[in-house]
Design a protein around this motif. Structure first.
Motif, mmCIF file in Angstrom:
data_model
loop_
_atom_site.group_PDB
_atom_site.id
_atom_site.type_symbol
_atom_site.label_atom_id
_atom_site.label_comp_id
_atom_site.label_asym_id
_atom_site.label_seq_id
_atom_site.Cartn_x
_atom_site.Cartn_y
_atom_site.Cartn_z
ATOM 1 N N GLU A 1 7.659 -6.928 -2.514
ATOM 2 C CA GLU A 1 8.580 -5.937 -3.072
ATOM 3 C C GLU A 1 8.820 -6.172 -4.567
ATOM 4 O O GLU A 1 8.855 -5.228 -5.375
ATOM 5 N N TYR B 1 5.821 2.558 1.453
ATOM 6 C CA TYR B 1 6.514 1.332 1.835
ATOM 7 C C TYR B 1 7.955 1.606 2.230
ATOM 8 O O TYR B 1 8.540 0.915 3.073
ATOM 9 N N GLU B 2 8.557 2.630 1.625
ATOM 10 C CA GLU B 2 9.955 2.939 1.940
ATOM 11 C C GLU B 2 10.151 3.415 3.370
ATOM 12 O O GLU B 2 11.284 3.435 3.882
ATOM 13 N N ASP C 1 12.655 -2.970 4.880
ATOM 14 C CA ASP C 1 12.394 -3.837 3.723
ATOM 15 C C ASP C 1 12.777 -5.269 4.037
ATOM 16 O O ASP C 1 13.269 -5.578 5.120
#
Length: 488
Positions: free
Chosen positions: A91, A118-119, A123
């Protein structure tokens, strides 16, 4: 409109030209350096960041996949921690790359696509929250995993961007090297141009200053040698032009005054000669007792009067001859002249004057000498003037040498008269052939008006020759003139 552009203005303009070229070169170097700095800054800020970030993202994605498989296989919580650390590093590097757009850099849309993809997954913060909880829900772990095909796709896309970034770095490095060499080349060219312009300026300014100065010096030498020079050409409107104008005015005034003086002397000599002749004839008639007998006392004073009249007549003859014998104005009757015969006749003409002072005349003439062409009577007058001066300045019971010598090229012949007199001061030698000039010691000891050597000079220069003198105080003097030999 006639603009006056002085020497100071020329120097200032040339200085400004050199300064402009110099600062133009500096400006070009500054621009190139700024481009190099900008290019190197872009490489450091963007390309190195992408290179470093892509390497770490690929490593962390592989680490995440590896820890996922180990956890699923061994079911140890430590692998979840390792997965979380790798995800956190991923990240950070992804955010570092995407932030480049906020810094004004242009990056590929691939990074925005990977960030958007990726969102859609949990996370690293969510994983940390799960790991810090007391109750571990095994079902929640499955939501952490990013599918392997997605990770492989990200790795492939990141690898492609890494390759493009390396190509950009290589291209930027080449451009950086090219601009560096171009800057060095432009700097050398600017330095060479500045040096060349400066050198040309020095030569131009030196030539523009030395040429009028040399002409002025030549004109002054001619005036100091009792010759009136031609007017100088006024080539500029600067201080040298003003100097040339002033010199031409002075030269014109000197020519006018010299002409007036020559006319006055010629007229005065002619007007005095007629009554002087009558006086001399009257004195001679009285001395010859035509008017009746005279006593010895009267004879003595009449002799003195006759001698002074002769001296005045001789002075008038010199004055008239000096005003008449100007170079280029003589009416010459040219004929071949044998040097041996010429010197013998000159010696014979002055022999009585030398014997009366007990001075021995010695002749030094080589056996073979080339003949000369000239007016024999005038050249004899020149040589007799030399001989008369030598006898006048020599002490009794000494000798005077008269001679000639051939130059090695055999195209010129020099005649000379050498005495053993007191010599001439060095500061007087440069002016001996000027009209009416007499050295300080001669003015104090001997009579005369200083025309004999001037007459010699006029005669010799009319024959395209030169006069010269060598003298040392206490060792005598040698006067001579050099004439062209007759063509064979």
């Amino acid at each position: 409109m006639n603009l006056r552009f002085g020497i100071t203005g020329k120097l200032l303009v040339w200085f400004l030209v050199i300064i402009a070229i110099f600062y133009g070169t500096i400006l070009g170097l500054y621009i190139n350096v700024q481009q190099v700095v900008g290019l190197s800054g872009s490489i450091v800020a963007k390309n190195y960041a992408i290179a470093s970030g892509t390497k770490k993202m690929m490593e962390t994605l592989l680490s995440m996949e590896e820890n996922k498989q180990k956890y699923l296989l061994l079911n140890k919580p430590d692998y979840l921690v390792f997965f979380n650390e790798a995800q956190h590093t991923f990240e950070e590097n992804l955010a570092q790359v995407t932030r480049l757009t906020a810094m004004g850099h242009t990056i590929s849309t691939v990074w925005r696509d990977i960030s958007d993809d990726y969102e859609t997954y949990p996370d690293a913060a969510e994983v940390s929250t799960y790991l810090s909880g007391e109750v571990k829900d095994p079902e929640a772990v499955n939501t952490f995993w990013i599918p392997e095909p997605v990770i492989n796709d990200w790795i492939s896309r990141i690898s492609g961007e890494r390759l493009k970034n390396e190509q950009e770095i290589e291209q930027a490095t080449r451009e950086l090297n090219l601009k560096g060499r171009l800057s060095a080349k432009n700097g050398l060219i600017g330095l060479a141009i500045s040096s060349l312009v400066g050198l040309l300026g020095i030569f131009y300014l030196a030539y523009s200053m030395i040429r009028p100065l040399r002409e002025l010096m030549d004109g002054i030498r001619e005036i100091s040698s009792d010759r009136l020079s031609a007017p100088l050409k006024v080539r500029s409107q600067d201080e040298f032009g003003e100097l040339a104008h002033a010199y031409n005015e002075m030269s014109h005034r000197l020519r006018k005054e010299e002409r007036m003086r020559s006319d006055f002397i010629s007229m005065l000599s002619h007007e005095i000669r007629t009554p002087l002749t009558s006086i001399r004839e009257s004195v001679n008639m009285i001395r010859e007792q035509v008017m009746g007998p005279i006593n010895s006392r009267q004879e003595k004073f009449l002799g003195i009067a006759s001698m002074e009249i002769s001296r005045i007549s001789e002075l008038l003859s010199h004055l008239m001859q000096a005003s008449r014998l100007e170079p280029g104005l003589l009416n010459m009757q040219l004929e071949p002249i044998d040097p041996h015969t010429f010197l013998s006749e000159c010696t014979h003409s002055i022999k009585l004057a030398a014997e009366s002072k007990k001075i021995d005349l010695r002749i030094q003439v080589p056996s073979q000498l080339s003949p000369i062409v000239g007016d024999k009577k005038q050249l004899q007058q020149a040589m007799l003037n030399y001989l008369s001066n030598a006898i006048k300045f020599s002490e009794p019971d000494t000798w005077v040498t008269i001679g000639a010598r051939q130059h090695r090229s055999r195209n010129r012949l020099s005649f000379f008269v050498k005495d053993n007199g007191p010599g001439i001061l060095e500061e007087d030698q440069a002016f001996l052939f000027n009209k009416y000039y007499r050295g300080q010691r001669e003015r104090e000891r001997l009579e005369g008006v200083g025309l004999g050597l001037s007459i010699v000079k006029n005669i010799v220069e009319s024959h395209h020759g030169t006069v010269w003198v060598n003298s040392q105080v206490g060792k005598g003097s040698t006067f001579g003139f050099t004439l062209p030999s007759a063509p064979e």
